[in-house]
Write an enzyme that holds these catalytic residues in place. Structure first.
Site, short mmCIF file in Angstrom:
data_model
loop_
_atom_site.label_atom_id
_atom_site.label_comp_id
_atom_site.label_asym_id
_atom_site.label_seq_id
_atom_site.Cartn_x
_atom_site.Cartn_y
_atom_site.Cartn_z
CG HIS A 102 5.09 -89.25 -14.73
ND1 HIS A 102 5.23 -87.90 -14.50
CD2 HIS A 102 3.75 -89.49 -14.73
CE1 HIS A 102 4.04 -87.35 -14.37
NE2 HIS A 102 3.11 -88.29 -14.51
CD GLU B 130 -1.76 -79.25 -3.21
OE1 GLU B 130 -0.55 -79.32 -3.50
OE2 GLU B 130 -2.16 -78.96 -2.07
N GLY C 157 3.83 -84.94 -18.50
CA GLY C 157 2.61 -85.38 -19.19
C GLY C 157 2.52 -84.76 -20.57
NE ARG D 210 -0.86 -84.80 -11.45
CZ ARG D 210 0.15 -84.41 -12.19
NH1 ARG D 210 0.84 -85.31 -12.87
NH2 ARG D 210 0.52 -83.15 -12.25
CB SER E 97 2.55 -75.20 -7.88
OG SER E 97 2.18 -74.68 -9.11
NE ARG F 278 0.37 -73.01 -11.75
CZ ARG F 278 0.22 -73.12 -13.06
NH1 ARG F 278 0.24 -72.05 -13.83
NH2 ARG F 278 0.04 -74.31 -13.61
CB SER G 239 2.28 -81.49 -4.95
OG SER G 239 1.07 -81.76 -5.63
CG LEU H 70 23.64 -83.31 -4.49
CD1 LEU H 70 23.67 -81.80 -4.74
CD2 LEU H 70 23.26 -84.02 -5.79
CG ASP I 237 4.82 -78.46 -14.65
OD1 ASP I 237 4.20 -79.53 -14.77
OD2 ASP I 237 4.26 -77.34 -14.68
C1 FPP Z 1 5.20 -83.06 -13.49
O1 FPP Z 1 4.74 -83.46 -14.71
C2 FPP Z 1 5.89 -84.04 -12.70
C3 FPP Z 1 5.42 -84.70 -11.60
C4 FPP Z 1 4.03 -84.76 -11.16
C5 FPP Z 1 6.35 -85.38 -10.73
C6 FPP Z 1 6.87 -86.66 -11.27
C7 FPP Z 1 8.28 -86.68 -10.99
C8 FPP Z 1 9.13 -87.52 -11.56
C9 FPP Z 1 8.71 -88.55 -12.52
C10 FPP Z 1 10.52 -87.51 -11.17
C11 FPP Z 1 10.74 -88.58 -10.15
C12 FPP Z 1 11.55 -88.12 -9.08
C13 FPP Z 1 12.31 -88.93 -8.31
C14 FPP Z 1 13.07 -88.34 -7.23
C15 FPP Z 1 12.41 -90.37 -8.56
P1 FPP Z 1 3.19 -83.31 -14.95
O2 FPP Z 1 2.59 -84.62 -14.84
O3 FPP Z 1 2.64 -82.27 -14.04
O4 FPP Z 1 3.19 -82.79 -16.43
P2 FPP Z 1 2.04 -81.99 -17.14
O5 FPP Z 1 1.93 -80.67 -16.43
O6 FPP Z 1 2.57 -81.85 -18.51
O7 FPP Z 1 0.79 -82.80 -17.05
#
Ligand code: FPP
Length: 231
Positions: free
Chosen positions: A32, A62, A18, A66, A187, A185, A60, A126, A15
């Site tokens: 990201h 959810e 952003g 976005r 989520s 949490r 997710s 792994l 998390d």
């Molecule tokens: C949370 O940050 C992250 C995500 C929504 C997932 C994005 C995941 C990656 C970029 C890693 C990629 C994974 C692989 C396996 C290639 P957020 O956008 O929720 O951050 P914020 O809460 O600060 O807005």
């Protein structure tokens, strides 16, 4: 050093990409992109510490809410990751498995995922379980549907039958769940599997996740007493 009592399976809610970007006045997608780099690092660290399973919450059910630009950007990052890292992952002995309704992604992405799953299936250094289009409640819905389709009788259903019908039944329950960025949490992540998991929260944003953060989490885990409901 981390030698004894290392978790067999770590799951991470990645998390804060952003917020990390916003703090630096970069676009969210740049956060990201940095986050993807940490995925590679954390795989290497797990192998170094003999952690056998790593589950990462990447998208997710959810996250479709976005803005389309961000969703598309994430899809492109997944595609790029699969393109660039596939061979590296195979060479390193990593097996890719995926949890979630990832078949709802576009065909090209689904094909790339399927191909890498197949090509890495004999690896055992792994197991990297990426949660893609994943939601724990939907996972339980999907398990219930699969159980009904197979014609089980109500009295035959027990905990092991449910576990066997989750997305990746061969992945054991996580010993340790880490969430970055200060949120505390789950989520909709691994709600069934997390029944006895230890939880660790760090203020660091996911793009800042490094060796030291993991070592801190492992050190704290090492000292926790897991009782599984016993004494
Ligand atoms: C949370 O940050 C992250 C995500 C929504 C997932 C994005 C995941 C990656 C970029 C890693 C990629 C994974 C692989 C396996 C290639 P957020 O956008 O929720 O951050 P914020 O809460 O600060 O807005």
């Amino acid at each position: 050093m981390i030698e004894n009592n290392v978790p067999n399976h770590i799951a991470i809610i990645m998390d804060g990409n952003g917020r990390w970007a916003k703090k630096r006045t970069f676009p969210r997608l740049f956060g990201h992109r940095q986050g993807v780099k940490r995925v590679k690092d954390v795989c290497n660290l797990c192998m170094e510490f003999s952690i056998r399973y790593l589950t990462l919450y990447a998208f997710s059910t959810e996250n479709w809410k976005r803005p389309a630009e961000e969703v598309n950007g994430l899809m492109n990052l997944f595609r790029e990751f699969l393109q660039k890292e596939a061979q590296n992952l195979i060479n390193k002995g990593i097996r890719l498995v995926v949890s979630g309704r990832y078949h709802e992604f576009d065909d090209d992405l689904v094909n790339r995922i399927e191909r890498l799953k197949e090509e890495s299936k004999d690896n055992n250094k792994l197991v990297l379980n990426v949660a893609l289009n994943y939601g724990s409640r939907k996972e339980l819905v999907d398990a219930a549907r699969a159980i009904v389709k197979k014609g089980y009788k109500a009295e035959e259903i027990d905990e092991s039958i449910i576990s066997e019908h989750l997305y990746e039944p061969d992945v054991p329950d996580p010993d340790l769940i880490i969430r970055t960025s200060g949120e505390q949490r789950l989520s909709n992540f691994l709600l069934w599997q997390a029944a006895y998991s230890e939880l660790y929260f760090t203020e660091k944003f996911w793009p800042e996740f490094d060796r030291n953060v993991l070592i801190e989490a492992l050190n704290e885990y090492k000292d926790r007493k897991r009782k599984f409901g016993g004494l």
